[in-house]
Design a protein around this motif. Structure first.
Motif, PDB file in Angstrom:
ATOM      1  N   PRO A  35       0.827  -1.216   0.000  1.00 39.05           N
ATOM      2  CA  PRO A  35       0.000   0.000   0.000  1.00 39.05           C
ATOM      3  C   PRO A  35       0.857   1.259   0.000  1.00 39.05           C
ATOM      4  N   LYS A  36       0.256   2.348  -0.456  1.00 39.03           N
ATOM      5  CA  LYS A  36       0.929   3.642  -0.371  1.00 39.03           C
ATOM      6  C   LYS A  36       0.991   4.049   1.088  1.00 39.03           C
ATOM      7  N   ARG A  37       2.099   4.613   1.471  1.00 34.52           N
ATOM      8  CA  ARG A  37       2.261   5.109   2.838  1.00 34.52           C
ATOM      9  C   ARG A  37       3.254   6.249   2.826  1.00 34.52           C
ATOM     10  N   ALA A  38       3.142   7.100   3.789  1.00 27.95           N
ATOM     11  CA  ALA A  38       4.090   8.215   3.917  1.00 27.95           C
ATOM     12  C   ALA A  38       5.327   7.724   4.670  1.00 27.95           C
ATOM     13  N   PRO A  39       6.501   8.204   4.295  1.00 27.14           N
ATOM     14  CA  PRO A  39       7.699   7.858   5.057  1.00 27.14           C
ATOM     15  C   PRO A  39       7.548   8.311   6.501  1.00 27.14           C
ATOM     16  N   LYS A  40       8.083   7.557   7.419  1.00 27.41           N
ATOM     17  CA  LYS A  40       7.951   7.888   8.841  1.00 27.41           C
ATOM     18  C   LYS A  40       8.928   9.017   9.185  1.00 27.41           C
ATOM     19  N   GLN A  41       8.383  10.207   9.317  1.00 27.46           N
ATOM     20  CA  GLN A  41       9.203  11.393   9.534  1.00 27.46           C
ATOM     21  C   GLN A  41       9.987  11.322  10.841  1.00 27.46           C
ATOM     22  N   SER A  42       9.434  10.711  11.870  1.00 22.70           N
ATOM     23  CA  SER A  42      10.152  10.625  13.149  1.00 22.70           C
ATOM     24  C   SER A  42      11.433   9.795  13.003  1.00 22.70           C
ATOM     25  N   LEU A  43      11.399   8.748  12.177  1.00 19.10           N
ATOM     26  CA  LEU A  43      12.598   7.939  11.935  1.00 19.10           C
ATOM     27  C   LEU A  43      13.628   8.748  11.138  1.00 19.10           C
ATOM     28  N   ILE A  44      13.155   9.480  10.152  1.00 16.83           N
ATOM     29  CA  ILE A  44      14.051  10.326   9.356  1.00 16.83           C
ATOM     30  C   ILE A  44      14.700  11.384  10.244  1.00 16.83           C
ATOM     31  N   ASP A  45      13.913  12.020  11.112  1.00 19.05           N
ATOM     32  CA  ASP A  45      14.438  13.045  12.023  1.00 19.05           C
ATOM     33  C   ASP A  45      15.434  12.466  13.017  1.00 19.05           C
ATOM     34  N   LYS A  96       8.366   1.918   4.059  1.00 20.76           N
ATOM     35  CA  LYS A  96       8.133   1.123   5.262  1.00 20.76           C
ATOM     36  C   LYS A  96       9.308   1.313   6.224  1.00 20.76           C
ATOM     37  N   SER A  97       9.014   1.498   7.486  1.00 20.60           N
ATOM     38  CA  SER A  97      10.052   1.806   8.481  1.00 20.60           C
ATOM     39  C   SER A  97      11.148   0.750   8.549  1.00 20.60           C
ATOM     40  N   SER A  98      10.782  -0.520   8.493  1.00 22.13           N
ATOM     41  CA  SER A  98      11.799  -1.578   8.588  1.00 22.13           C
ATOM     42  C   SER A  98      12.721  -1.558   7.369  1.00 22.13           C
ATOM     43  N   CYS A  99      12.188  -1.257   6.197  1.00 26.40           N
ATOM     44  CA  CYS A  99      13.020  -1.165   5.000  1.00 26.40           C
ATOM     45  C   CYS A  99      13.939   0.047   5.093  1.00 26.40           C
ATOM     46  N   LEU A 100      13.397   1.179   5.515  1.00 26.56           N
ATOM     47  CA  LEU A 100      14.215   2.377   5.675  1.00 26.56           C
ATOM     48  C   LEU A 100      15.326   2.129   6.686  1.00 26.56           C
ATOM     49  N   ASN A 102      16.815  -0.689   7.258  1.00 24.25           N
ATOM     50  CA  ASN A 102      17.830  -1.482   6.560  1.00 24.25           C
ATOM     51  C   ASN A 102      18.706  -0.601   5.675  1.00 24.25           C
ATOM     52  N   LEU A 103      18.086   0.353   4.985  1.00 22.28           N
ATOM     53  CA  LEU A 103      18.848   1.264   4.132  1.00 22.28           C
ATOM     54  C   LEU A 103      19.817   2.112   4.957  1.00 22.28           C
ATOM     55  N   ILE A 104      19.326   2.625   6.068  1.00 20.56           N
ATOM     56  CA  ILE A 104      20.160   3.448   6.958  1.00 20.56           C
ATOM     57  C   ILE A 104      21.320   2.623   7.493  1.00 20.56           C
ATOM     58  N   ASP A 105      21.022   1.433   7.971  1.00 19.61           N
ATOM     59  CA  ASP A 105      22.053   0.561   8.532  1.00 19.61           C
ATOM     60  C   ASP A 105      23.135   0.255   7.498  1.00 19.61           C
ATOM     61  N   MET A 106      22.722  -0.096   6.290  1.00 15.04           N
ATOM     62  CA  MET A 106      23.698  -0.418   5.249  1.00 15.04           C
ATOM     63  C   MET A 106      24.531   0.798   4.885  1.00 15.04           C
ATOM     64  N   SER A 107      23.898   1.961   4.786  1.00 15.49           N
ATOM     65  CA  SER A 107      24.609   3.181   4.430  1.00 15.49           C
ATOM     66  C   SER A 107      25.654   3.553   5.481  1.00 15.49           C
ATOM     67  N   LEU A 108      25.270   3.487   6.747  1.00 16.00           N
ATOM     68  CA  LEU A 108      26.196   3.871   7.813  1.00 16.00           C
ATOM     69  C   LEU A 108      27.308   2.842   8.004  1.00 16.00           C
ATOM     70  N   ARG A 109      26.988   1.574   7.857  1.00 12.16           N
ATOM     71  CA  ARG A 109      28.027   0.545   7.997  1.00 12.16           C
ATOM     72  C   ARG A 109      29.062   0.633   6.887  1.00 12.16           C
ATOM     73  N   CYS A 110      28.602   0.889   5.669  1.00 12.15           N
ATOM     74  CA  CYS A 110      29.501   0.924   4.515  1.00 12.15           C
ATOM     75  C   CYS A 110      30.044   2.318   4.231  1.00 12.15           C
ATOM     76  N   GLN A 111      29.465   3.340   4.879  1.00  8.54           N
ATOM     77  CA  GLN A 111      29.850   4.730   4.648  1.00  8.54           C
ATOM     78  C   GLN A 111      29.777   5.098   3.168  1.00  8.54           C
TER      79      GLN A 111
END
Length: 181
Positions: A35-45, A96-100, A102-111
């Protein structure tokens, strides 16, 4: 009796065809779409001191797909050593928060910057996959988009001159990653 057997056979054959062709079509919405959903702004912040997270619509030749980009914070003057294309599992939206996460984790781990696309008919992306052919077209276009971005970011100094494109996937996304390469 023969007519009754023939009618029973035809009825069972129709039920079998419905199960074979109809049920997967009905279940496909639950498995491949999201489904369409808005990105979770609190996680982004919460992650904003460590990385920048952006969402945008990217017009490829065949469809408009939602792209999420996660850029880890670097000291001024530094450049990234690579760019990563991430594929999530079937029907998982980048909003989806769990996917985001994963993206954050991969980005920070790999820089390095990590980019992911919603596939057609997932989240806020448009279109519908009519066959594996449309998925193959989208994977090829996403890969080409990333290769173009790799060159542009190298030329702009955002990536080092020897930076590479990495492809990563989770679950069904691992298969998509292999197909995109």
């Amino acid at each position: 009796v023969q007519t009754l057997r023939t009618q029973l056979f035809l009825s069972l054959n129709r039920v079998q065809m419905l199960i074979r062709f109809g049920f997967p079509w009905i279940a496909e919405e639950m498995v491949l779409a999201a489904p369409k959903r808005a990105p979770k702004q609190s996680l982004i912040d919460a992650w904003s001191p460590y990385c920048a997270i952006t969402y945008e619509s990217v017009k490829l030749t065949s469809a408009t797909l939602t792209q999420c980009t996660v850029l880890p914070s670097l000291p001024d003057g530094d450049s990234y050593d690579g760019l990563m294309l991430f594929y999530q599992g079937a029907g998982i939206s980048v909003e989806k928060s769990s996917c985001l996460q994963n993206l954050i984790d991969m980005s920070l781990r790999c820089q390095m910057p990590v980019l992911a696309f919603n596939q057609r008919h997932v989240g806020s992306s448009d279109g519908y996959h009519y066959s594996s052919t449309s998925l193959q077209v989208d994977l090829a276009e996403q890969s080409q988009y990333m290769l173009n971005m790799l060159g542009q970011w190298r030329d702009a100094g955002r990536l080092s001159k020897q930076a590479k494109l990495y492809v990563y996937g989770l679950c069904q996304g691992g298969v998509l990653a292999l197909c995109s390469v």
